[in-house]
Write a protein that holds these residues in place. Sequence first.
Motif, mmCIF file in Angstrom:
data_model
loop_
_atom_site.group_PDB
_atom_site.id
_atom_site.type_symbol
_atom_site.label_atom_id
_atom_site.label_comp_id
_atom_site.label_asym_id
_atom_site.label_seq_id
_atom_site.Cartn_x
_atom_site.Cartn_y
_atom_site.Cartn_z
ATOM 1 N N THR A 19 13.476 58.968 -5.599
ATOM 2 C CA THR A 19 12.976 58.503 -6.890
ATOM 3 C C THR A 19 14.110 58.351 -7.893
ATOM 4 O O THR A 19 14.138 57.391 -8.679
ATOM 5 C CB THR A 19 11.904 59.469 -7.427
ATOM 6 O OG1 THR A 19 10.847 59.589 -6.468
ATOM 7 C CG2 THR A 19 11.319 58.966 -8.733
ATOM 8 N N ILE A 20 15.050 59.271 -7.875
ATOM 9 C CA ILE A 20 16.214 59.164 -8.761
ATOM 10 C C ILE A 20 17.063 57.949 -8.380
ATOM 11 O O ILE A 20 17.531 57.206 -9.252
ATOM 12 C CB ILE A 20 17.042 60.460 -8.708
ATOM 13 C CG1 ILE A 20 16.265 61.608 -9.354
ATOM 14 C CG2 ILE A 20 18.395 60.277 -9.403
ATOM 15 C CD1 ILE A 20 16.871 62.973 -9.125
ATOM 16 N N LEU B 276 7.386 58.525 -11.099
ATOM 17 C CA LEU B 276 8.283 57.816 -12.012
ATOM 18 C C LEU B 276 7.430 56.972 -12.952
ATOM 19 O O LEU B 276 6.661 56.117 -12.503
ATOM 20 C CB LEU B 276 9.250 56.918 -11.240
ATOM 21 C CG LEU B 276 10.110 55.960 -12.074
ATOM 22 C CD1 LEU B 276 11.013 56.722 -13.034
ATOM 23 C CD2 LEU B 276 10.922 55.035 -11.171
ATOM 24 N N VAL C 6 11.200 60.906 -14.589
ATOM 25 C CA VAL C 6 11.045 61.383 -13.215
ATOM 26 C C VAL C 6 10.482 62.799 -13.284
ATOM 27 O O VAL C 6 11.119 63.710 -13.810
ATOM 28 C CB VAL C 6 12.394 61.380 -12.471
ATOM 29 C CG1 VAL C 6 12.221 61.991 -11.066
ATOM 30 C CG2 VAL C 6 12.954 59.970 -12.373
ATOM 31 N N ALA D 294 15.198 54.869 -9.597
ATOM 32 C CA ALA D 294 15.278 54.740 -11.050
ATOM 33 C C ALA D 294 16.645 54.232 -11.475
ATOM 34 O O ALA D 294 16.767 53.444 -12.422
ATOM 35 C CB ALA D 294 14.981 56.084 -11.716
#
Length: 249
Positions: free
Chosen positions: A37-38, A7, A16, A41
């Motif tokens: 990671t999503i 990221l 990403v 974010a």
Amino acid sequence: MEAYVTLTIENQVGFVEFFHPNRNSMPSDVLSKLEQTIIDAGKNDAIKVIVLKSGGDRTFCAGASFNEVIAIDNELTGKQFFLGFANVINAMRKCPKLIIGRVQGKTVGGGVGLAAATDYCLATQYASVRLSELSIGIGPFVIEPAVSRKIGVTAMSQMTIDAETFFTTEFAKEKGLYSEVFATTEDLDLAVKVLAERLASYNPDALREMKNVFWKNTENWDALLEERAEMSGKLVLSAFTKKTLKRFR
């Protein structure tokens, strides 16, 4: 190169990026990292808009890791594996920020599901698509809700039944999977940057509410995609699928 998920943040845009050296085919650990990671974010106040992209030149995502699929030996393990793509799609769906897809090359199976789960997707002329699952003895069950929602049941059925054909980028654009198609990766990257930074300058509350509108009536997807993962986890144990997958080892 080793697999990774990263990221990076530039001008309030969170990029990403995922990568696997085998044509960006996705094993469970990479899918899990991508999901988290999503989610991260989506919670990061420094990020207003997210771009989903992959490393490498001509393949966006080759779908599930065949080597890991071949190793599945019971229904529970099978369900857990196919939940990988389900969890990523649900993370994208529930993310409070708009996600722009950047598809630089061919995409297969679960990769088509990732592209379909973005809120707006840009691609190059090389980004042909294929749903190959029926040809190996399973089906695109987990990604079907996302793909059908984006391109319609008729086009999804066409791709599913013609499982050994790569459908052209023009087909994908005509059906609504891609919003714009570019001649080169450089043109694609410039368009993604311009769009993402423009969106990042808009009212974040309006963007969040618009995202909710886009995904209206998908509240049942947590349960639905889990059911689909269980279905795939059973089918992948068939003798037909095991025999077919060995050719791709």
